[in-house]
Design an enzyme around this catalytic site. Sequence first.
Site, mmCIF file in Angstrom:
data_model
loop_
_atom_site.group_PDB
_atom_site.id
_atom_site.type_symbol
_atom_site.label_atom_id
_atom_site.label_comp_id
_atom_site.label_asym_id
_atom_site.label_seq_id
_atom_site.Cartn_x
_atom_site.Cartn_y
_atom_site.Cartn_z
ATOM 1 N N TYR A 154 0.847 -1.204 0.000
ATOM 2 C CA TYR A 154 0.000 0.000 0.000
ATOM 3 C C TYR A 154 0.888 1.262 0.000
ATOM 4 O O TYR A 154 0.530 2.295 -0.558
ATOM 5 C CB TYR A 154 -0.973 -0.014 1.171
ATOM 6 N N LYS A 161 -3.108 8.457 2.921
ATOM 7 C CA LYS A 161 -4.338 8.285 3.716
ATOM 8 C C LYS A 161 -4.140 8.755 5.151
ATOM 9 O O LYS A 161 -5.087 9.258 5.767
ATOM 10 C CB LYS A 161 -4.796 6.820 3.678
#
Length: 254
Positions: A154, A161
């Site tokens: 990720y 995020k």
Amino acid sequence: MILQGKRGLIVGLANADSIAWGITQVAHQQGAQLGFTYLNAAIEKRMRPLAEGIGAAFIEPCDVNDEASLDALFQKIAQEWGGLDFLVHSVAFAQREDLMGRFCDTSRQGFLTALETSAYSLVALARRAQPLMKEGGSIVTLSYYGAEKAVQNYNVMGVAKAALEASVRYLALDLGPQNIRVNAISAGAIKTLSARGIHGFSEMLHLTQERAPLKRCLSALEVGRSAAFLLSDQASAITGETLHVDCGYNIVGM
Ligand code: 1JT
């Protein structure tokens, strides 16, 4: 009908697999009037029939990384509605090569691109939404577990995020006095256009299904129902929060 009479802007509807489509369907069901944006002609081709199908008030082009494009969008909203009740931010981007391999190999440009499109875009939208949310409002964005824990592959999206979730808290603090609430939904993994083509994504879906307390995968409609709650007056005392909508995946230890 918890969104009856409310006017909402949806940013990030790409196709029928989009999380934004799950949110759109529930918001429409709950009585909201909706306006949409699209990035380019390829995305417009897929999203326009969906948006028109639920009687969209407007469908406007918008590049969230372009100040003039954002100004034009909000001018259109002011002209069309003269106000705004809610905003859904369901936008993220990172270069494909930055969602695999080692995080420490992320280029400067890759880092800035991910942070600009995935986190700053919320700030740019919220600043312009504020003067239109005259009777208060609600803003919801989408996050993922990789913001909180280092999740293999990720990578830079996790950093983006994390910045997004922190931005939610700072925006909530700034806009709270105007009764504008700002929240994130940390959604469990869903197979969308963004997720497709990510190496090992299907295996990851299986693993999360095995480990999550509810022992199943998540649908965009379930995210939509939670989003509709946060967008509605039912959530009138919730702001700055990241709500996990992930079949419980995040609460499990070893
Ligand atoms: C983006 C992409 C943002 C995929 C995303 C995302 N947020 C969640 N996903 C799904 C995902 C992706 C990876 C992952 C876990 C979930 C792709 C386009 C850019 C924005 O790794 C464990 C890589």
